[in-house]
Design an enzyme around this catalytic site. Structure first.
Site, short mmCIF file in Angstrom:
data_model
loop_
_atom_site.label_atom_id
_atom_site.label_comp_id
_atom_site.label_asym_id
_atom_site.label_seq_id
_atom_site.Cartn_x
_atom_site.Cartn_y
_atom_site.Cartn_z
N GLY A 98 -45.21 101.45 33.95
CA GLY A 98 -43.95 100.77 33.62
C GLY A 98 -44.11 99.26 33.66
O GLY A 98 -45.16 98.74 34.04
N LYS A 120 -42.95 87.68 30.94
CA LYS A 120 -44.04 88.29 31.72
C LYS A 120 -44.30 87.44 32.95
O LYS A 120 -44.66 86.26 32.84
CB LYS A 120 -45.31 88.39 30.86
CG LYS A 120 -46.46 89.11 31.58
CD LYS A 120 -47.57 89.45 30.62
CE LYS A 120 -48.76 90.08 31.34
NZ LYS A 120 -49.85 90.41 30.40
N ASP A 132 -46.99 92.17 42.82
CA ASP A 132 -45.97 91.19 43.19
C ASP A 132 -45.04 90.82 42.04
O ASP A 132 -44.14 90.00 42.19
CB ASP A 132 -46.64 89.92 43.74
CG ASP A 132 -47.64 89.33 42.75
OD1 ASP A 132 -47.68 89.78 41.60
OD2 ASP A 132 -48.40 88.42 43.15
N GLY A 133 -45.29 91.40 40.86
CA GLY A 133 -44.42 91.12 39.72
C GLY A 133 -44.67 89.76 39.08
O GLY A 133 -43.92 89.33 38.20
N ARG A 183 -42.77 86.33 25.75
CA ARG A 183 -43.40 87.04 24.64
C ARG A 183 -42.34 87.55 23.66
O ARG A 183 -41.23 87.89 24.07
CB ARG A 183 -44.17 88.28 25.14
CG ARG A 183 -45.17 88.01 26.22
CD ARG A 183 -46.15 89.17 26.34
NE ARG A 183 -45.60 90.38 26.96
CZ ARG A 183 -46.36 91.35 27.46
NH1 ARG A 183 -47.69 91.26 27.40
NH2 ARG A 183 -45.83 92.42 28.00
N ARG A 190 -45.01 101.28 23.86
CA ARG A 190 -46.45 101.58 23.93
C ARG A 190 -46.68 103.08 23.73
O ARG A 190 -45.75 103.87 23.90
CB ARG A 190 -46.96 101.18 25.34
CG ARG A 190 -46.74 99.72 25.64
CD ARG A 190 -46.41 99.47 27.13
NE ARG A 190 -45.96 98.09 27.32
CZ ARG A 190 -46.75 97.06 27.60
NH1 ARG A 190 -48.03 97.27 27.82
NH2 ARG A 190 -46.27 95.84 27.71
N ASP A 266 -51.52 102.55 27.89
CA ASP A 266 -50.31 101.78 28.19
C ASP A 266 -50.39 100.36 27.62
O ASP A 266 -49.41 99.62 27.68
CB ASP A 266 -50.06 101.72 29.71
CG ASP A 266 -51.25 101.19 30.48
OD1 ASP A 266 -52.33 101.81 30.40
OD2 ASP A 266 -51.12 100.15 31.15
N ASN A 267 -51.54 100.00 27.06
CA ASN A 267 -51.67 98.69 26.42
C ASN A 267 -51.76 98.81 24.90
O ASN A 267 -52.13 97.85 24.22
CB ASN A 267 -52.92 97.96 26.95
CG ASN A 267 -52.76 97.53 28.40
OD1 ASN A 267 -51.64 97.40 28.88
ND2 ASN A 267 -53.86 97.32 29.09
N ASP A 276 -50.86 92.85 25.40
CA ASP A 276 -51.35 92.72 26.77
C ASP A 276 -52.74 92.08 26.81
O ASP A 276 -53.77 92.76 26.94
CB ASP A 276 -51.38 94.07 27.50
CG ASP A 276 -50.01 94.39 28.09
OD1 ASP A 276 -49.05 93.67 27.77
OD2 ASP A 276 -49.91 95.35 28.87
#
Ligand code: AMP
Ligand code: MG
Length: 507
Positions: A98, A120, A132-133, A183, A190, A266-267, A276
């Site tokens: 996710g 992002k 950590d996001g 972005r 995806r 996932d990319n 990504d």
């Protein structure tokens, strides 16, 4: 839910928000606000993209814009969310992933059609796992520049509107500072989004997603189904269109010498966009086995494996779509078409580079280049100039400049002679001139690509507070086929230290 104050982007009434993905509901995403960073500042702004989008020119100039694009305030009309997906990472099912550090604001109408805006590095989400996001300035500069470089090269990609930074510390191998890349793409869906619902056996939820993507971004699926293609099976056509777009994208990567580095499912964009940017690299010396990601110890994502990996990833997508397509034979037929489409797209791209279509000459050349690890970008550019000079004389200065790239001059001369005679045939048959063909080749073979060391120099300067190099590279890479003679130094062989740069997944 939106705990922070909202802010109007300048001229906000002229921005029309759609937020169609957000409307799909909570099976697909979690609404949450970004987590503000301290003392945010601009690092770079892409006014060219702003103009392409037809958004107001103040959109990147005001204090409100800085707040909105650094995740310090929510623009009016936005409904920020993180979406859920799963995926195969390095060939292994990784389960739920996710948007762990990407927050979508929603879709905004633009002259390029509705565009999703994604921040992002805007803070943790329910999908951050142990992360950590955040994103560090180093990797954010790489993504910002490379996505625009790919666009400049004519390769489908997500784009980057701006880059903001903060002195706030983010820990990776060492303490670094935080940044946010804004972005832009029609959609960030995806392959992994489809795999997610397949793994949960949620066929109807997956159908909702497939229908959404076809309605909003890939209307050609429905059109082609209505025309009777694949027995009118819309979901087979979804796979078909994704396969065609992926084949086209990867062929362009191969032709320009781009290694993605982390082709996990996932990319992989459902729209066939390069997505990504992590440990990517443009090849310096031509080594088909080159592995750009220092964390990829098996070389799974080596340059020469990218087409096979794309094919493998499409199998994962096909598997996920099985309950919707409900026709194994058809699914196999669609998957097989990738090989043909990819080969065609690559032949076409290489013919553009070479100035003529000739697979045998092309293969022989690549073998020779690989043997000598000839600088990939320099070679093609010099070859184009030699042809553009309008003569076949192998001792003319522009031909000698190509020969200088080879140690095995006999092998080069053999190839050069055969190439020159094929070119002569073409020119006579089609009533062209050497300079006409050469000029075309100069539109296919870029002078400037984002080599690792160029990014590295911009990063070092930016870390000391000087962002000027980011803007210089941005301008250059947005028109990489132009000469920009004042920037010749950026088109030279990489310095010795370039080969010691190690780029990993750490970002
Ligand atoms: P990537 O390898 O960058 O494609 O990331 C794989 C997954 O890890 C994605 O779901 C990302 O959102 C997540 N991720 C990567 N880095 C971080 C981070 N620093 N914080 C939270 N999630 C992350
Ligand atoms: Mg990713």
């Amino acid at each position: 839910m939106q705990v922070m104050s909202s802010t109007a982007l300048p001229d906000a009434p002229s921005l029309v928000w759609h937020n169609s993905f957000a409307q799909l509901g909570e099976d697909f995403l979690t609404h949450l606000p970004p987590t503000p960073l301290a003392e945010v500042h601009w690092v770079s702004r892409n006014f060219t993209l702003l103009k392409d989008l037809g958004w107001p020119s103040e959109g990147l100039s005001s204090a409100d814009a800085l707040k909105a694009f650094s995740g310090c305030a929510i623009p009016e009309g936005a409904q920020p969310y993180a979406s859920v997906y799963s995926g195969h990472q390095f060939g292994v099912w990784a389960g739920q992933l996710g948007d762990g550090r990407a927050l979508s604001l929603g879709e905004v109408e633009s002259t390029l059609g509705p565009q999703e805006i994604q921040l992002k590095g805007a803070g943790p989400t329910p999908y951050s796992r142990r992360g950590d996001g955040r994103a560090v300035l180093r990797s954010s500069i790489r993504e910002y520049l490379c996505s625009e470089a790919m666009h400049g090269l004519g390769i489908p990609t997500t784009r980057a509107l701006c880059l903001t930074g903060s002195p706030q510390t983010v820990y990776r191998e060492e303490a670094e500072t935080a940044a946010v890349v804004t972005r832009i793409a029609p959609s960030f869906v995806r392959f992994g989004h489809f795999e997610h619902f397949a793994a949960l056996d949620q066929t109807e939820t997956q159908r909702t997603l497939a229908d959404h993507v076809m309605k909003e971004q890939l209307p050609e699926c429905t059109r082609r189904a209505a025309a009777g293609e694949h027995h009118g099976n819309r979901y087979a056509l979804l796979l078909q269109v994704v396969s065609e777009r992926t084949a086209h994208m990867v062929a362009q990567w191969q032709a320009v010498g781009f290694c993605h580095g982390v082709m996990n499912t996932d990319n992989m964009s459902i729209l066939g966009l390069t997505l990504d940017y992590g440990p990517f690299q443009f090849l310096d010396g031509f080594n088909p086995r080159h592995v750009c990601n220092h964390s990829d110890s098996q070389g799974r994502y080596a340059y020469h494996r990218q087409p096979q990996v794309a094919f493998w990833n499409l199998h994962c997508l096909a598997q996920a779509l099985t309950p919707l397509i409900q026709d194994m034979e058809l699914t196999k037929t669609v998957l097989e078409s990738f090989k043909v489409d990819f080969a065609k797209a690559l032949d076409h791209a290489m013919a553009g580079k070479l100035g003529l279509a000739h697979r045998e000459l092309n293969d022989r050349l690549l073998q020779l280049m690989a043997r000598e690890q000839v600088d990939y970008t320099l070679f093609w550019r010099r070859l184009s100039h030699a042809v553009a000079q309008g003569q076949a004389d192998p001792l003319a200065p522009s031909w000698l400049a190509v020969r200088d790239l080879f140690l095995d001059r006999a092998a080069w001369s053999d190839w050069q002679q055969d190439y020159a005679s094929e070119m002569q045939n073409l020119i006579q048959a089609q009533d062209l001139s050497w300079s006409e063909v050469g000029s075309q080749m100069l539109r296919h073979n870029p002078k400037y690509v984002l080599r690792n060391h160029l990014a590295e120099i911009a990063i070092r300067k930016a870390k000391s507070g000087d962002f000027s190099e980011v803007d210089v590279l941005l301008t250059l890479l947005q028109s990489p086929f132009d000469e920009h003679p004042e920037h010749d130094a950026y088109a030279q062989l990489p310095p010795d230290w370039a080969s010691s740069i190690e780029i990993s997944c750490s970002s």
